[in-house]
Enzyme design. Structure first.
Site: not given
Ligand code: AMP
Length: 401
Positions: A39, A200, A357, A380
Site C-alpha cells: 500500500r 453468500k 480481497g 468493499g
Molecule cells: P466473500 O467474503 O463473500 O468473498 O467469501 C469468501 C469466502 O467464501 C471464503 O472464505 C471461502 O472459503 C468461502 N467459500 C467459497 N466457496 C464456498 C463454499 N462452496 N462453501 C462454503 N464457503 C465457501
C-alpha cells in the site's frame, strides 16, 4: 453510478501549493514492523509527482481501528519511517492530526518536502464526517488529493468531507481504478464477462442485479452458486444455502433470460462430508455432477468440467471482471477452482479486472499480478462500484470540464 470523469493531479497546478493527500496506509503490522508494504509502494507515484512538481505534501491515512482515541498501538510511525526510506527524504510524523504540532509542521512545510499526520481515526469526528474536523484538515492545505480507493466508499472527513473546503482531485491510484473499472461498466470491449464467487448471495445481491444490466455473460461460482442451483430445483445436500434468497435467485435467472445474458452456474462440484476444520486440514473429497450432490455432503469447490466451462468463457471475452473465490480456497485441496479462474484471467488477452480481497490475493499469491490488467486496491469499494453505487470519496472530487 459514480461519475468517473474526475480531475487528477495532472489537471491542476500544484507548484508552491500545500497539498493534503488521503492515502491508504492501512498496512499489516507485526510487533510494530510492516509485513507487507504494497500500500505504501502504491501511493508513491502520486507523492513523487507532487514533490517533483513543487508541492509541499501533507499525507494522511487511517490505520486499524483505534475507535476515535489516541492509541499509540495504531501510530503511523512505522509508515513514516518506511516512506522516508522509499522517498529518500525525511517524512516527519506529526504528533497529532489537527492539533498544534500538525498545524505548526504543516505551516513550516516547504515545496518538495513531505510530512505525515497521525492516524485520522484517533478522532471520532473522522468517521462521523464532522464538518469542523474536516475544515481543520482542510485549513492546513490549498488542495486536496484523494488516492485511497480502499476507503472511497466511506463518507469520512478525510475521504470526502474535506473536499467541501478545497479544490479536490484524485491521485494516480484512484484515477486508474475509476478509469479502468468505469470503462468496463460504461463502455466495455465486448463480450463482457463477470465472474462472481464468495460465500453468500446476500452479500452480492445488488452486484448481481447491476451486472445483469451490463454483461454478456455472468458466471456464478463459490458458496453462492448453491442457492442458485437449489432455486433451479436441484438437491444441494448440506451446501451453503441462503434460504431467504431463493426467490431472488429465481428472479435473477429470469432477468438474465429476458436480457439475453448467458448465466453460467457450476455443472459439477467438489464435495466433502463436512467443512474442513481447521480450514487447511487435509480433506477427503468426491466430485459429482451439480445435480447429484449427495444429501450428506456439501459442495466446497467447482469441479473440472466447471473449471473448463468458466475458463472457456473467460477466453472468449474481451473484458473480464472477477470478484470472489470459486471455493473454500483457504484449503489447498479446495483452491483448485479459484486457481483455475485466476489462470484463465492470466492467460487471457482481454482487459482483466480483479476486485479486491480474496480474488486479488489469489492472483498475487499465484504470481499472476502482472498478467492481470487491473487488481483493485479496494475490496468493499470495488464491490460498491460494481453495484453501481456512487462512492462518496470519488463523487466529492472536481469534475473534468
Ligand atoms: P466473500 O467474503 O463473500 O468473498 O467469501 C469468501 C469466502 O467464501 C471464503 O472464505 C471461502 O472459503 C468461502 N467459500 C467459497 N466457496 C464456498 C463454499 N462452496 N462453501 C462454503 N464457503 C465457501
Amino acid at each position: 453510478m459514480t461519475n468517473v470523469n474526475k480531475k487528477s493531479v495532472e489537471d491542476i497546478s500544484v507548484q508552491g501549493k500545500k497539498v493534503l493527500v488521503r492515502c491508504d496506509f492501512n498496512v499489516p503490522l507485526k510487533d510494530g514492523v510492516i509485513t507487507d508494504d504494497n500500500r505504501i509502494q502504491g501511493a508513491l507515484p502520486t507523492i513523487k509527482y507532487l514533490l517533483a512538481n513543487g508541492a509541499a505534501v501533507i499525507l494522511c491515512s487511517h490505520l486499524g481501528r483505534p475507535k476515535g482515541e489516541f492509541n499509540m498501538k495504531y501510530t503511523l510511525a512505522p509508515v513514516a519511517k518506511r516512506l522516508s526510506e522509499c522517498l529518500g527524504i525525511e517524512v516527519a510524523l506529526a504528533k497529532d492530526v489537527v492539533g498544534e504540532d500538525a498545524v505548526a509542521k504543516a505551516a513550516n512545510l516547504k515545496s518538495g518536502e513531505c510530512m505525515l499526520l497521525e492516524n485520522v481515526r484517533f478522532h471520532a469526528e473522522e468517521e462521523k464526517n464532522n464538518p469542523e474536523f474536516a475544515k481543520k484538515l482542510a485549513d492546513m492545505a490549498d488542495i486536496y488529493v484523494n488516492d485511497a480507493f480502499g476507503t472511497a466508499h466511506r463518507a469520512h472527513a478525510s475521504t470526502a468531507g474535506v473536499a467541501d473546503y478545497l479544490p479536490a482531485v484524485c491521485g494516480y491510484l484512484i484515477n486508474k481504478e475509476i478509469t479502468i473499472m468505469g470503462k468496463a461498466l460504461a463502455d466495455p470491449d465486448r463480450p463482457l464477462v463477470a465472474i462472481l464467487g464468495g460465500a453468500k448471495v446476500s452479500d452480492k445481491l445488488n452486484v448481481i442485479n447491476n451486472l445483469l444490466e451490463k454483461v454478456d455473460t455472468l458466471i456464478i461460482g463459490g458458496g453462492m452458486a448453491y442457492t442458485f442451483l437449489k432455486a433451479q430445483g436441484k438437491g444441494i445436500g448440506k451446501s451453503l444455502l441462503d434460504e431467504s434468497k431463493l426467490d431472488y435467485c429465481v428472479e435473477m435467472m429470469k432477468k438474465a433470460e429476458e436480457k439475453g445474458v448467458k448465466l453460467l452456474l457450476p455443472v459439477d462440484t467438489v464435495c466433502a462430508k463436512s467443512f474442513p476444520d481447521p480450514i487447511d486440514a487435509e480433506i477427503e473429497t468426491v466430485t459429482v455432477s451439480a445435480d447429484a450432490i449427495p444429501e450428506d455432503m456439501q459442495g466446497l469447490d467447482i469441479g473440472p468440467a466447471t473449471r473448463e466451462l468458466f475458463a472457456n468463457a473467460v477466453l472468449s471475452a474481451k473484458t473480464v471482471i472477477w470478484n470472489g473465490p470459486m471455493g473454500v480456497f483457504e484449503n489447498p485441496t479446495l483452491a483448485v477452482g479459484t486457481k483455475a479462474v485466476a489462470q484463465a484471467l492470466a492467460d487471457s488477452d482481454a482487459i482483466t479486472i480483479v476486485g479486491g480481497g480474496d480474488s486479488a490475493a489469489a492472483c498475487q499469491t499465484l504470481g499472476f499480478g502482472d498478467k492481470i490488467t487491473h487488481i483493485s486496491t479496494g475490496g468493499g469499494a470495488s464491490l460498491e462500484f460494481l453495484e453501481g453505487l456512487e462512492l462518496p470519496g470519488i463523487a466529492c472530487l472536481n469534475d473534468k470540464q
